[in-house]
Write a protein that holds these residues in place. Structure first.
Motif, PDB file in Angstrom:
ATOM      1  N   LYS A 167       0.828  -1.206   0.000  1.00 60.20           N
ATOM      2  CA  LYS A 167       0.000   0.000   0.000  1.00 60.20           C
ATOM      3  C   LYS A 167       0.868   1.265   0.000  1.00 60.20           C
ATOM      4  CE  LYS A 167      -2.030   0.790   4.036  1.00 60.20           C
ATOM      5  NZ  LYS A 167      -1.392   2.020   4.535  1.00 60.20           N
ATOM      6  N   ASP A 168       1.919   1.249   0.828  1.00 61.18           N
ATOM      7  CA  ASP A 168       2.810   2.403   0.901  1.00 61.18           C
ATOM      8  C   ASP A 168       3.594   2.566  -0.393  1.00 61.18           C
ATOM      9  OD1 ASP A 168       1.908   2.883   3.370  1.00 61.18           O
ATOM     10  OD2 ASP A 168       3.786   2.484   4.438  1.00 61.18           O
ATOM     11  N   MET A 169       4.004   1.426  -0.963  1.00 60.87           N
ATOM     12  CA  MET A 169       4.769   1.473  -2.207  1.00 60.87           C
ATOM     13  C   MET A 169       3.918   2.120  -3.301  1.00 60.87           C
ATOM     14  SD  MET A 169       7.750   0.794  -3.226  1.00 60.87           S
ATOM     15  CE  MET A 169       8.788  -0.617  -3.077  1.00 60.87           C
ATOM     16  N   ASN A 170       2.638   1.709  -3.372  1.00 64.21           N
ATOM     17  CA  ASN A 170       1.740   2.306  -4.366  1.00 64.21           C
ATOM     18  C   ASN A 170       1.581   3.805  -4.121  1.00 64.21           C
ATOM     19  OD1 ASN A 170       1.364  -0.120  -5.615  1.00 64.21           O
ATOM     20  ND2 ASN A 170      -0.538  -0.599  -4.549  1.00 64.21           N
ATOM     21  N   ALA A 171       1.419   4.174  -2.859  1.00 63.90           N
ATOM     22  CA  ALA A 171       1.254   5.587  -2.523  1.00 63.90           C
ATOM     23  C   ALA A 171       2.511   6.366  -2.902  1.00 63.90           C
ATOM     24  CB  ALA A 171       0.955   5.734  -1.036  1.00 63.90           C
ATOM     25  N   LEU A 172       3.663   5.745  -2.656  1.00 67.56           N
ATOM     26  CA  LEU A 172       4.937   6.395  -2.982  1.00 67.56           C
ATOM     27  C   LEU A 172       5.042   6.669  -4.475  1.00 67.56           C
ATOM     28  CD1 LEU A 172       7.917   7.188  -2.217  1.00 67.56           C
ATOM     29  CD2 LEU A 172       8.519   4.835  -2.805  1.00 67.56           C
ATOM     30  N   ARG A 173       4.728   5.640  -5.261  1.00 69.97           N
ATOM     31  CA  ARG A 173       4.843   5.777  -6.717  1.00 69.97           C
ATOM     32  C   ARG A 173       3.833   6.785  -7.259  1.00 69.97           C
ATOM     33  NH1 ARG A 173       7.684   0.885  -7.701  1.00 69.97           N
ATOM     34  NH2 ARG A 173       9.646   1.313  -6.683  1.00 69.97           N
ATOM     35  N   ARG A 174       2.694   6.897  -6.528  1.00 68.26           N
ATOM     36  CA  ARG A 174       1.670   7.844  -6.950  1.00 68.26           C
ATOM     37  C   ARG A 174       2.093   9.282  -6.640  1.00 68.26           C
ATOM     38  NH1 ARG A 174      -4.179   5.557  -5.861  1.00 68.26           N
ATOM     39  NH2 ARG A 174      -3.152   3.894  -7.012  1.00 68.26           N
ATOM     40  N   SER A 175       2.848   9.461  -5.564  1.00 63.37           N
ATOM     41  CA  SER A 175       3.214  10.832  -5.176  1.00 63.37           C
ATOM     42  C   SER A 175       4.463  11.329  -5.876  1.00 63.37           C
ATOM     43  CB  SER A 175       3.469  10.922  -3.668  1.00 63.37           C
ATOM     44  OG  SER A 175       2.691  10.025  -2.972  1.00 63.37           O
ATOM     45  N   THR A 176       5.276  10.391  -6.392  1.00 67.81           N
ATOM     46  CA  THR A 176       6.539  10.810  -6.992  1.00 67.81           C
ATOM     47  C   THR A 176       6.543  10.537  -8.490  1.00 67.81           C
ATOM     48  OG1 THR A 176       7.460   8.642  -6.502  1.00 67.81           O
ATOM     49  CG2 THR A 176       7.915  10.363  -4.908  1.00 67.81           C
ATOM     50  N   GLY A 177       6.982  11.508  -9.257  1.00 69.82           N
ATOM     51  CA  GLY A 177       7.189  11.278 -10.684  1.00 69.82           C
ATOM     52  C   GLY A 177       8.683  11.211 -10.926  1.00 69.82           C
ATOM     53  N   MET A 178       9.073  10.566 -12.032  1.00 67.64           N
ATOM     54  CA  MET A 178      10.506  10.527 -12.318  1.00 67.64           C
ATOM     55  C   MET A 178      10.751  10.744 -13.805  1.00 67.64           C
ATOM     56  SD  MET A 178      13.325   7.760 -11.119  1.00 67.64           S
ATOM     57  CE  MET A 178      14.872   8.378 -10.488  1.00 67.64           C
ATOM     58  N   VAL A 179      11.784  11.517 -14.093  1.00 61.97           N
ATOM     59  CA  VAL A 179      12.168  11.771 -15.486  1.00 61.97           C
ATOM     60  C   VAL A 179      13.619  11.335 -15.630  1.00 61.97           C
ATOM     61  CG1 VAL A 179      12.553  13.580 -17.213  1.00 61.97           C
ATOM     62  CG2 VAL A 179      10.520  13.660 -15.745  1.00 61.97           C
ATOM     63  N   PHE A 180      13.877  10.516 -16.652  1.00 64.60           N
ATOM     64  CA  PHE A 180      15.174   9.860 -16.784  1.00 64.60           C
ATOM     65  C   PHE A 180      16.034  10.518 -17.867  1.00 64.60           C
ATOM     66  CE2 PHE A 180      11.962   6.859 -15.436  1.00 64.60           C
ATOM     67  CZ  PHE A 180      12.557   6.160 -14.403  1.00 64.60           C
ATOM     68  N   GLN A 181      17.321  10.292 -17.747  1.00 62.74           N
ATOM     69  CA  GLN A 181      18.246  10.784 -18.761  1.00 62.74           C
ATOM     70  C   GLN A 181      17.917  10.195 -20.136  1.00 62.74           C
ATOM     71  OE1 GLN A 181      22.327  10.103 -17.702  1.00 62.74           O
ATOM     72  NE2 GLN A 181      23.095  10.748 -19.694  1.00 62.74           N
ATOM     73  N   SER A 182      17.531   8.923 -20.146  1.00 62.29           N
ATOM     74  CA  SER A 182      17.269   8.243 -21.428  1.00 62.29           C
ATOM     75  C   SER A 182      15.782   8.237 -21.792  1.00 62.29           C
ATOM     76  CB  SER A 182      17.818   6.827 -21.369  1.00 62.29           C
ATOM     77  OG  SER A 182      17.333   6.175 -20.213  1.00 62.29           O
ATOM     78  N   PHE A 183      15.015   9.147 -21.241  1.00 61.22           N
ATOM     79  CA  PHE A 183      13.584   9.365 -21.531  1.00 61.22           C
ATOM     80  C   PHE A 183      12.720   8.174 -21.127  1.00 61.22           C
ATOM     81  CE2 PHE A 183      15.843  10.901 -25.568  1.00 61.22           C
ATOM     82  CZ  PHE A 183      16.407  11.997 -24.923  1.00 61.22           C
ATOM     83  N   ASN A 184      13.090   6.966 -21.605  1.00 57.41           N
ATOM     84  CA  ASN A 184      12.349   5.747 -21.282  1.00 57.41           C
ATOM     85  C   ASN A 184      10.874   5.803 -21.644  1.00 57.41           C
ATOM     86  OD1 ASN A 184      14.785   4.975 -20.285  1.00 57.41           O
ATOM     87  ND2 ASN A 184      14.221   5.109 -18.131  1.00 57.41           N
ATOM     88  N   LEU A 185      10.569   6.398 -22.783  1.00 56.09           N
ATOM     89  CA  LEU A 185       9.202   6.297 -23.296  1.00 56.09           C
ATOM     90  C   LEU A 185       8.997   4.869 -23.776  1.00 56.09           C
ATOM     91  CD1 LEU A 185       8.931   9.636 -25.302  1.00 56.09           C
ATOM     92  CD2 LEU A 185       8.008   9.128 -23.036  1.00 56.09           C
ATOM     93  N   PHE A 186       7.740   4.430 -23.853  1.00 55.66           N
ATOM     94  CA  PHE A 186       7.463   3.094 -24.368  1.00 55.66           C
ATOM     95  C   PHE A 186       7.448   3.165 -25.899  1.00 55.66           C
ATOM     96  CE2 PHE A 186       5.011   3.091 -20.231  1.00 55.66           C
ATOM     97  CZ  PHE A 186       6.027   2.468 -19.522  1.00 55.66           C
ATOM     98  N   PRO A 187       8.406   2.501 -26.565  1.00 50.74           N
ATOM     99  CA  PRO A 187       8.594   2.735 -27.998  1.00 50.74           C
ATOM    100  C   PRO A 187       7.453   2.200 -28.868  1.00 50.74           C
ATOM    101  CG  PRO A 187      10.015   0.968 -27.232  1.00 50.74           C
ATOM    102  CD  PRO A 187       9.379   1.562 -26.018  1.00 50.74           C
ATOM    103  N   HIS A 188       6.685   1.242 -28.335  1.00 49.58           N
ATOM    104  CA  HIS A 188       5.636   0.611 -29.143  1.00 49.58           C
ATOM    105  C   HIS A 188       4.294   1.294 -28.985  1.00 49.58           C
ATOM    106  CE1 HIS A 188       5.611  -1.012 -25.131  1.00 49.58           C
ATOM    107  NE2 HIS A 188       4.404  -1.507 -25.313  1.00 49.58           N
TER     108      HIS A 188
END
Ligand SMILES: Nc1ncnc2c1ncn2[C@@H]1O[C@H](COP(=O)(O)OP(=O)(O)OP(=O)(O)O)[C@@H](O)[C@H]1O
Ligand SMILES: [Mg+2]
Lengths: 255, 215
Positions: free
Chosen positions: A83-104
């Motif tokens: 539950k906390d992990m889900n809440a954590l991921r919901r409250s934090t966004g992350m932007v990466f050096q390599s963008f990591n968009l989904f290519p498909h």
């Protein structure tokens, strides 16, 4: 900086430590940050900047100390409940050096899918939000393209829109412009500056000394897995105290 | 070779396709858990999966078929020729598909997992929305090559009496000994006729998928 950061802390890190095998990458890292603050993390390669950021949203599990972020407690010695992990991921966004968009997936799908899967928004709601955000980062016309057809700078702005679509309370940026040509990097930095002025809490690992000095409220200078100096941006950047910090800043400022 | 003969052998296409397609689907599905064990962090699961892959791949398909059909079938358990052929070829396919999946997995940028986790995608979505479509594109060429190989290997099902193309060709050539050359040439042509469109469809799909992700 005209923005006023609230006194409420959004991140509180105490005694953070992390090792990869026998290699100690972070040791005794303490820092805190208030809602609405923009903190830049700078330092030489391998000093543990990315690892610190990845511990904050638990892409890496820390093995010493505690992290509190948006009221979620994470101690190294107790497993984090789902539950906390889900809440954590919901409250934090992350932007990466390599963008990591989904290519498909199309650009629109890249931004809408996480909203549907993580927040349970309907396709229509998500798409509406995605289009609004694409307009905001100046890429409204790219909705139906695939990421490979977009330039690096455009991809990074799409990645920022994707993070924003989940309404995070804080966004972690890991060298968002390092993979880009300097003038392309500027269009990404402009979006980030706008976010900062809008009051978003941000931690930005960066080699952009100009951004660190002018946009961030505070700078943290790391070396060898520790915080070497921290304080108001201009102070750290202009008058570093330790010889190690002086040496690093001298090297990067004269590039 | 008479028209009757042509129709007789062409009738074998049905069982050739049933054995090939079923064995492939079985293998493609069973390959997933074998690959998952192979890349898991558990040493025990790694060892189990490696042994399984080596075992399945080192024994020739015809021996697996005999083992299943005559070996198991001779005991209290009876097994029909078609399921025996499908299971034997299916488990061998599983071992090979597991290795194909593993190669494809390593071709996916680790940043894709980071992004999925950071965005808070549920595990099922990470699997079905992010991983599977990308794996599908990467595995498509090698999986098709394997499928065409399997189509040809399915001929060994004739040895336990499955009435597929090779079995019927052999049956007919025993009756019309003088026409053996034509009969087997025709059977060979049938295999080519099935593989060609298969390869074309796969090439086309690959090109379409590739054009999306190409710069
Ligand atoms: N997954 C990992 N496994 C093992 N070692 C790692 C891993 N990730 C990072 N490290 C090591 O930890 C140290 C710190 O890495 P980190 O990526 O945090 O540095 P950084 O400050 O972000 O450097 P850069 O400016 O080059 O991005 C490095 O020595 C790196 O080799
Ligand atoms: Mg880094």
């Amino acid at each position: 900086m005209e923005r006023t950061a609230e006194a409420r802390p959004i991140v509180e890190v105490k005694g953070l430590g992390k090792s990869f095998g026998a290699h100690k990458v972070l040791a005794g890292v303490d820092f805190s940050m208030r809602v609405g603050e923009v903190v830049a993390i700078i330092g030489p390669s391998g000093s543990g900047k990315s690892t610190l950021l990845r511990c904050l949203n638990q892409l890496e599990q820390h093995d010493e100390g505690s992290i509190e972020i948006c009221g979620i407690q994470m101690r190294a010695d107790t497993p984090i409940p789902r539950k906390d992990m889900n809440a954590l991921r919901r409250s934090t966004g992350m932007v990466f050096q390599s963008f990591n968009l989904f290519p498909h997936m199309t650009v629109l799908r890249n931004i809408s899918l996480p909203q549907e899967r993580a927040l349970g928004r309907s396709r229509a709601e998500a798409d509406e939000r995605s289009r609004a955000l694409l307009d905001r980062v100046g890429l409204g016309s790219k909705a139906d393209q695939y990421p490979a057809r977009c330039s690096g700078g455009q991809q990074q702005r799409i990645a920022i829109a994707r993070a924003l679509a989940l309404d995070p309370k804080i966004i972690l940026f890991d060298e968002p412009t390092s993979a880009l040509d300097p003038e392309i990097g500027l269009e990404v930095l402009a979006v980030m500056q706008e976010l900062a002025e809008g009051g978003m809490s941000m931690i930005v690992v960066t080699h952009e000394m100009h951004f660190a000095e002018t946009v961030s409220d505070r700078v943290i200078l790391m070396a060898d897995g520790k915080i070497l100096e921290e304080g108001p941006s201009s102070e750290v950047m202009r008058n570093p105290k330790s010889p190690r910090a002086q040496q690093f800043l001298h090297a990067v400022m004269n590039r | 070779m008479t028209l009757d003969g042509v129709l007789l052998i062409a009738g074998g296409i049905y069982w050739t396709l049933v054995v090939t397609v079923c064995a492939f689907l079985l293998g493609a599905a069973l390959g997933v858990p074998i690959c998952a064990m192979r890349v898991s962090r558990s040493r025990v699961l790694n060892a189990v999966s490696v042994s399984l892959i080596v075992l399945l791949r080192s024994v020739p398909p015809i021996v697996w078929i005999f083992l299943l059909y005559f070996g198991l079938g001779s005991g209290f358990l009876t097994i029909n020729p078609v399921p025996a052929a499908i299971i034997a070829l299916g488990v061998i396919t599983a071992a090979n598909m597991a290795e194909i999946y593993r190669g494809a997995l390593s071709s996916i940028h680790p940043g894709q997992w980071d992004a999925s986790h950071a965005l808070g995608l549920p595990v099922w979505s990470e699997f079905f929305d992010v991983m599977v479509p990308q794996l599908f594109r990467v595995t498509l060429p090698s999986a098709t090559t394997y499928l065409i190989g399997l189509l040809k290997d399915s001929a060994i099902a004739s040895t336990i009496g499955v009435a597929e193309i090779a079995y019927l060709a052999n049956f007919l050539s025993n009756k019309q000994f003088h026409a053996s050359l034509q009969i087997f040439a025709f059977a060979g042509a049938l295999y080519i006729l099935i593989s060609l469109p298969l390869a074309a469809v796969a090439r086309d799909a690959d090109a379409r998928l590739r054009s999306k992700v190409a710069q």
